[in-house]
Write a protein that holds these residues in place. Structure first.
Motif, PDB file in Angstrom:
ATOM      1  N   ARG A   1      -8.440   2.676  -1.844  1.00 48.95           N
ATOM      2  CA  ARG A   1      -9.174   1.923  -2.869  1.00 48.95           C
ATOM      3  C   ARG A   1     -10.503   2.557  -3.266  1.00 48.95           C
ATOM      4  NH1 ARG A   1      -9.539  -0.426   1.937  1.00 48.95           N
ATOM      5  NH2 ARG A   1     -11.482  -1.357   2.679  1.00 48.95           N
TER       6      ARG A   1
ATOM      7  N   ASP B   1       7.234  -2.298   3.915  1.00 43.64           N
ATOM      8  CA  ASP B   1       6.310  -2.786   2.881  1.00 43.64           C
ATOM      9  C   ASP B   1       4.895  -3.064   3.400  1.00 43.64           C
ATOM     10  OD1 ASP B   1       8.125  -2.667   0.605  1.00 43.64           O
ATOM     11  OD2 ASP B   1       9.236  -4.218   1.673  1.00 43.64           O
TER      12      ASP B   1
ATOM     13  N   LEU C   1      -0.118  -9.170  -1.725  1.00 45.99           N
ATOM     14  CA  LEU C   1      -1.289 -10.046  -1.545  1.00 45.99           C
ATOM     15  C   LEU C   1      -0.926 -11.522  -1.718  1.00 45.99           C
ATOM     16  CD1 LEU C   1      -4.172  -8.100  -3.338  1.00 45.99           C
ATOM     17  CD2 LEU C   1      -4.120  -8.816  -0.937  1.00 45.99           C
TER      18      LEU C   1
ATOM     19  N   VAL D   1      -7.767  -4.391  -2.617  1.00 43.58           N
ATOM     20  CA  VAL D   1      -7.012  -3.151  -2.859  1.00 43.58           C
ATOM     21  C   VAL D   1      -7.804  -2.222  -3.780  1.00 43.58           C
ATOM     22  CG1 VAL D   1      -4.728  -4.121  -2.514  1.00 43.58           C
ATOM     23  CG2 VAL D   1      -5.742  -4.213  -4.808  1.00 43.58           C
TER      24      VAL D   1
ATOM     25  N   PHE E   1       1.696  -1.077   2.091  1.00 40.98           N
ATOM     26  CA  PHE E   1       0.581  -1.861   1.548  1.00 40.98           C
ATOM     27  C   PHE E   1      -0.731  -1.491   2.248  1.00 40.98           C
ATOM     28  CE2 PHE E   1      -1.848  -5.962   1.558  1.00 40.98           C
ATOM     29  CZ  PHE E   1      -2.331  -5.805   0.275  1.00 40.98           C
TER      30      PHE E   1
ATOM     31  N   SER F   1      -1.768   1.959   1.127  1.00 41.76           N
ATOM     32  CA  SER F   1      -2.183   1.994  -0.281  1.00 41.76           C
ATOM     33  C   SER F   1      -3.582   1.413  -0.455  1.00 41.76           C
ATOM     34  CB  SER F   1      -1.166   1.270  -1.166  1.00 41.76           C
ATOM     35  OG  SER F   1      -1.277  -0.135  -1.022  1.00 41.76           O
ATOM     36  N   ARG F   2      -3.925   0.399   0.355  1.00 45.84           N
ATOM     37  CA  ARG F   2      -5.268  -0.186   0.194  1.00 45.84           C
ATOM     38  C   ARG F   2      -6.350   0.734   0.762  1.00 45.84           C
ATOM     39  NH1 ARG F   2      -7.886  -3.059   4.234  1.00 45.84           N
ATOM     40  NH2 ARG F   2      -9.092  -4.268   2.740  1.00 45.84           N
TER      41      ARG F   2
ATOM     42  N   ARG G   1      -3.975   1.443  -6.946  1.00 45.09           N
ATOM     43  CA  ARG G   1      -3.954   0.351  -7.940  1.00 45.09           C
ATOM     44  C   ARG G   1      -3.953   0.840  -9.388  1.00 45.09           C
ATOM     45  NH1 ARG G   1      -9.183   0.388  -6.024  1.00 45.09           N
ATOM     46  NH2 ARG G   1     -10.694   0.965  -7.621  1.00 45.09           N
TER      47      ARG G   1
ATOM     48  N   LEU H   1       2.781   0.466  -8.312  1.00 39.85           N
ATOM     49  CA  LEU H   1       2.080   0.286  -7.031  1.00 39.85           C
ATOM     50  C   LEU H   1       1.122  -0.894  -7.105  1.00 39.85           C
ATOM     51  CD1 LEU H   1       1.479   3.901  -5.727  1.00 39.85           C
ATOM     52  CD2 LEU H   1       2.166   1.957  -4.310  1.00 39.85           C
ATOM     53  N   SER H   2       0.477  -1.048  -8.251  1.00 37.62           N
ATOM     54  CA  SER H   2      -0.442  -2.172  -8.413  1.00 37.62           C
ATOM     55  C   SER H   2       0.326  -3.497  -8.327  1.00 37.62           C
ATOM     56  CB  SER H   2      -1.155  -2.055  -9.765  1.00 37.62           C
ATOM     57  OG  SER H   2      -1.951  -3.189  -9.972  1.00 37.62           O
TER      58      SER H   2
ATOM     59  N   GLN I   1       1.173  -4.143  -4.787  1.00 39.63           N
ATOM     60  CA  GLN I   1       0.016  -4.634  -4.024  1.00 39.63           C
ATOM     61  C   GLN I   1      -0.219  -6.127  -4.294  1.00 39.63           C
ATOM     62  OE1 GLN I   1      -2.961  -1.762  -5.393  1.00 39.63           O
ATOM     63  NE2 GLN I   1      -2.975  -0.818  -3.377  1.00 39.63           N
ATOM     64  N   GLN I   2      -0.086  -6.515  -5.565  1.00 39.72           N
ATOM     65  CA  GLN I   2      -0.316  -7.928  -5.913  1.00 39.72           C
ATOM     66  C   GLN I   2       0.780  -8.816  -5.317  1.00 39.72           C
ATOM     67  OE1 GLN I   2      -3.182  -8.956  -7.045  1.00 39.72           O
ATOM     68  NE2 GLN I   2      -3.806  -6.810  -7.179  1.00 39.72           N
TER      69      GLN I   2
END
Ligand code: GSH
Length: 213
Positions: A174, A163, A194, A213, A167, A170-171, A181, A186-187, A190-191
């Motif tokens: 951005r 993970d 975070l 992100v 993460f 994925s960022r 995002r 996926l969004s 990410q949250q």
């Protein structure tokens, strides 16, 4: 005590978040990547590829992001950041670690360093555009996977070392036209990441600000 060589937001972020999740003693050593610090003889002695990160664990000098994450998992089995060896869940964990490392991470490297694969500006732009499109397809695949799983993590309800790796990657999307995002699952992933205190601590330690992100 671990020592992690880092450049803010670079591939060190995954093992760094893992160190924070584990709550183990570690120190960070800044490598001035924009200034070419990763190509200095002192750093090349640790990682002859001139890539960041490198982890020092006693006598062990280890590079390759995925290898560092897997080593941390093995060194701290009590944390349970990977399913038991020999199980189907472990196999799935390996699948994601390798997919992230040799597919998504590799394509992102092409996106960030397209000039290494082309000779002139137009060709470089084309390589970058193709890499971005291919990353988009990979993100769609991960999105479909997350949509099928209850729990929001790559392995479902169970948080694993895959993970932080996802993460981090994925960022890195951005600034793309269709960043991670933009995809609902996926969004949410990410949250969720975070909101983890270890993630916030790693971001703070690396001095990473918004947009996260
Ligand atoms: N396969 C390596 C890739 C690491 C990597 O490419 N790191 C980037 C920073 S995100 C880097 O060091 N780039 C410097 C360069 O390629 O010159 C790993 O997983 O550790």
């Amino acid at each position: 005590m671990y020592r992690l060589y880092y450049n803010p937001g670079s591939a060190n972020l995954a093992p760094h978040m893992l160190l924070k999740e584990l709550g183990v003693l570690h120190e960070l050593v800044l490598v001035d990547q924009p200034g070419g610090g990763h190509l200095q003889p002192e750093y090349l002695k640790l990682n002859p590829n001139g890539r960041i990160p490198t982890l020092i664990d006693g006598d062990l000098v280890l590079y390759e992001t995925a290898a560092i994450c897997l080593h941390l998992v093995d060194r701290h089995p009590e944390a349970g950041f990977a399913p038991a060896v020999g199980t189907n869940e472990r196999a799935e964990f390996y699948k994601w670690m390798f997919y992230l490392a040799n597919t998504l991470h590799a394509e992102l490297i092409t996106y960030f360093y397209p000039h290494r694969l082309a000779d002139d500006g137009a060709a470089t732009a084309q390589v970058k555009a193709h890499a971005e499109a291919r990353v988009g397809v990979m993100l769609d695949l991960i999105e479909e996977h997350l949509a099928k799983r209850v729990g929001g993590y790559l392995l479902g309800e169970r948080f694993s070392a895959a993970d932080p790796y996802l993460f981090m990657l994925s960022r890195w999307t951005r600034m793309m036209g269709n960043p991670a995002r933009n995809r609902a699952h996926l969004s949410r992933f990410q949250q969720t990441m975070l909101a983890r205190p270890a993630v916030k601590a790693a971001f703070d330690a690396e001095g990473l600000g918004e947009p996260f992100v």
